[in-house]
Motif scaffolding. Structure first.
Motif, short mmCIF file in Angstrom:
data_model
loop_
_atom_site.label_atom_id
_atom_site.label_comp_id
_atom_site.label_asym_id
_atom_site.label_seq_id
_atom_site.Cartn_x
_atom_site.Cartn_y
_atom_site.Cartn_z
N UNK A 12 -4.54 9.48 2.48
CA UNK A 12 -4.31 9.50 1.04
C UNK A 12 -5.63 9.31 0.30
N UNK A 13 -5.85 10.04 -0.75
CA UNK A 13 -7.02 9.81 -1.59
C UNK A 13 -6.61 8.85 -2.69
N UNK A 14 -7.60 8.38 -3.43
CA UNK A 14 -7.26 7.37 -4.44
C UNK A 14 -6.37 7.93 -5.52
N UNK A 16 -3.78 9.92 -4.98
CA UNK A 16 -2.42 10.24 -4.55
C UNK A 16 -1.95 9.32 -3.42
N UNK A 17 -2.00 8.07 -3.67
CA UNK A 17 -1.43 7.15 -2.70
C UNK A 17 0.05 7.45 -2.54
N UNK A 39 3.27 2.65 -5.43
CA UNK A 39 2.28 3.48 -4.74
C UNK A 39 1.37 2.54 -3.97
N UNK A 41 -1.77 2.50 -0.51
CA UNK A 41 -2.51 3.27 0.49
C UNK A 41 -1.87 3.13 1.87
N UNK A 42 -1.37 1.94 2.19
CA UNK A 42 -0.75 1.75 3.50
C UNK A 42 0.36 0.72 3.40
N UNK A 43 1.01 0.46 4.54
CA UNK A 43 2.21 -0.38 4.50
C UNK A 43 1.92 -1.82 4.11
N UNK A 45 -0.49 -2.86 2.08
CA UNK A 45 -0.70 -2.87 0.64
C UNK A 45 0.63 -2.67 -0.09
#
Ligand SMILES: [Fe+2]
Ligand SMILES: [Fe+2]
Lengths: 106, 332
Positions: A12-14, A16-17, A39, A41-43, A45
């Motif tokens: 994912x880019x910043x 489009x999380x 939104x 970046x990962x689970x 977060x």
């Protein structure tokens, strides 16, 4: 808007999380219930964001986050086909049956 | 609230048209909405409904986010630890409100980035109320009491708005707003009962925030082109003027109870109507603020833009970390 994230990032880019659906268990003994989405970046977060956004007032004791893309939903156009047949099967409800007057505990 | 249906720069004044919609689908949709059924994201809806909602919900979200700025301004200057903790919690709530609403708007097919870009570029509007400066600590009291109070007045009926995700966001928000209003009113109570100087400060804040708070309900009904359609579609449940009247009626006695005076010489109880008559609103000022005139408007957008840019490295780091971890996991 801001610059895109580092070029070698394949995930994912910043801008489009992925979206995560958030489920909260209000207390042990109850099921997790959908409360909204975040939104992240990962689970990890996603859990932290869900905690900050959806449980600031003791709303829960446990969180689930599920990638929104993993949810398969029924199509509203199929609502009739999927759910309507239940309406003509009233014999599935206990009140359908006639029990003689005076009979108890049934 | 802060759903004053402000027009975007390129939007024509007429209500969005439904002329191109399939009449049969439109009729079925209207019947569902009229029967107080909820519309969910995957259901058919007229384009005008979708567009109106996107505009209304995203403006509302922007207002929550921009609304963090005038109050955030006072966190480091709160008079004591109790007030500081409360203000911090309130501002954090507003961030959450913005998030619930952005998420609701996203279900209509607009991305978070598009909305943020529209805000930062000045295309999107937010509630005019946040373009007024917070000059003294009493302003924090007045904002909680009046601005959040007006927001509650607007938001309570929206809990039954026809679009499901919006209604659910409103339910969560309403649960949190009442603390905001009460903490603000409490600040005003304490100041109003304090030294003459403190009382003057409270009165001065009321003087400056009263009229802008009334303007939060948006233009009068006869100058509000979208109201009829929005009310029919249950996007709005009550008109701007109805809500404004309710707000005046509940708020005036609250001011009186703590010895403050509402700055309106025309204000008077109308026995027959069972409501307060109040003076004319200076709409010229309102439209100037909507157009973003004034120093504070620029400052707000600058603050938003630099917060976004200053956070870029955090977003990049998180994205890079996530993708590296994903690759490591895939390799295992
Ligand atoms: Fe809010
Ligand atoms: Fe609030």
């Amino acid at each position: 808007m801001s610059k895109a994230s580092s070029s070698e990032a394949v995930g994912p880019t910043n801008s489009s999380w992925p979206l995560w659906e958030v489920f909260v268990r209000a207390k042990n003994g109850l099921a997790h219930k959908h409360v909204g989405s975040v939104h992240a970046a990962d689970e990890r977060m996603a859990i932290e964001a869900a905690r900050d956004v959806y449980t600031r007032r003791m709303e829960g004791v446990s969180l689930w986050v599920v990638p929104s893309s993993a949810i398969v939903a029924s199509d509203p156009k199929e609502t009739t086909e999927l759910f309507e047949p239940a309406a003509d099967k009233v014999y599935r409800h206990p009140t359908f049956y006639t029990i003689p007057e005076g009979v108890k505990n049934i | 609230m802060y759903t004053t249906e402000l027009k975007d720069k390129n939007q024509k004044s007429a209500a969005l048209s439904v002329a191109d919609e399939d009449p049969e689908k439109l009729a079925a949709f209207e019947a569902r909405v009229a029967a107080d059924d909820f519309i969910e994201p995957k259901d058919w809806m007229p384009e005008a409904y979708r567009k109106t909602l996107i505009r209304q919900i995203s403006q509302h979200a922007h207002s929550e986010i921009v609304g963090m700025l005038p109050e955030g301004n006072w966190i480091t200057r709160a008079p004591n630890l109790r007030r500081k903790a409360i203000l911090l919690a309130k501002v954090q709530d507003e961030g959450g409100h913005g998030l619930y609403l952005y998420a609701a708007a996203e279900t209509l097919g607009i991305s978070r980035e598009e909305m943020i870009e529209a805000l930062h570029s000045g295309r999107a509007k937010y509630s005019t109320i946040f373009n007024y400066p917070t000059l003294t600590w009493a302003d924090i009291g007045a904002i909680g009491w009046l601005v959040d109070g007006a927001a509650i007045m607007n938001q309570v009926p929206l809990q039954r708005t026809s679009y499901g995700p919006y209604a659910r966001a409103m339910v969560r928000i309403c649960k949190e707003e009442s603390f905001h209003q009460r903490q603000g009113y409490e600040i005003m109570c304490v100041l109003a009962a304090g030294t003459p100087e403190q009382k003057r400060m409270a009165q001065d804040a009321l003087n400056r925030w009263w009229w802008p708070s009334l303007m939060m309900f948006g233009p009068p009904d006869d100058k509000s082109p979208n109201t009829a359609q929005s009310v029919r579609w249950r996007i709005k449940r009550e008109t701007n003027d109805e809500l404004r009247q309710k707000f005046v009626d509940v708020t005036v006695p609250q001011a009186e109870a703590i010895g403050l005076r509402v700055p309106d010489p025309a204000l008077k109880w109308d026995e027959a109507r069972g409501a307060y008559d109040f003076g004319d609103i200076n709409w010229e000022e309102f439209y100037a603020v909507v157009r973003g005139e004034g120093a504070t408007a620029k400052e707000r957008i600058q603050a938003r833009t630099s917060a976004w840019e200053d956070g870029a490295w955090v977003r990049e780091a998180a994205a890079t970390h996530a993708s590296k971890r994903a690759m490591r996991l895939a390799a295992e």
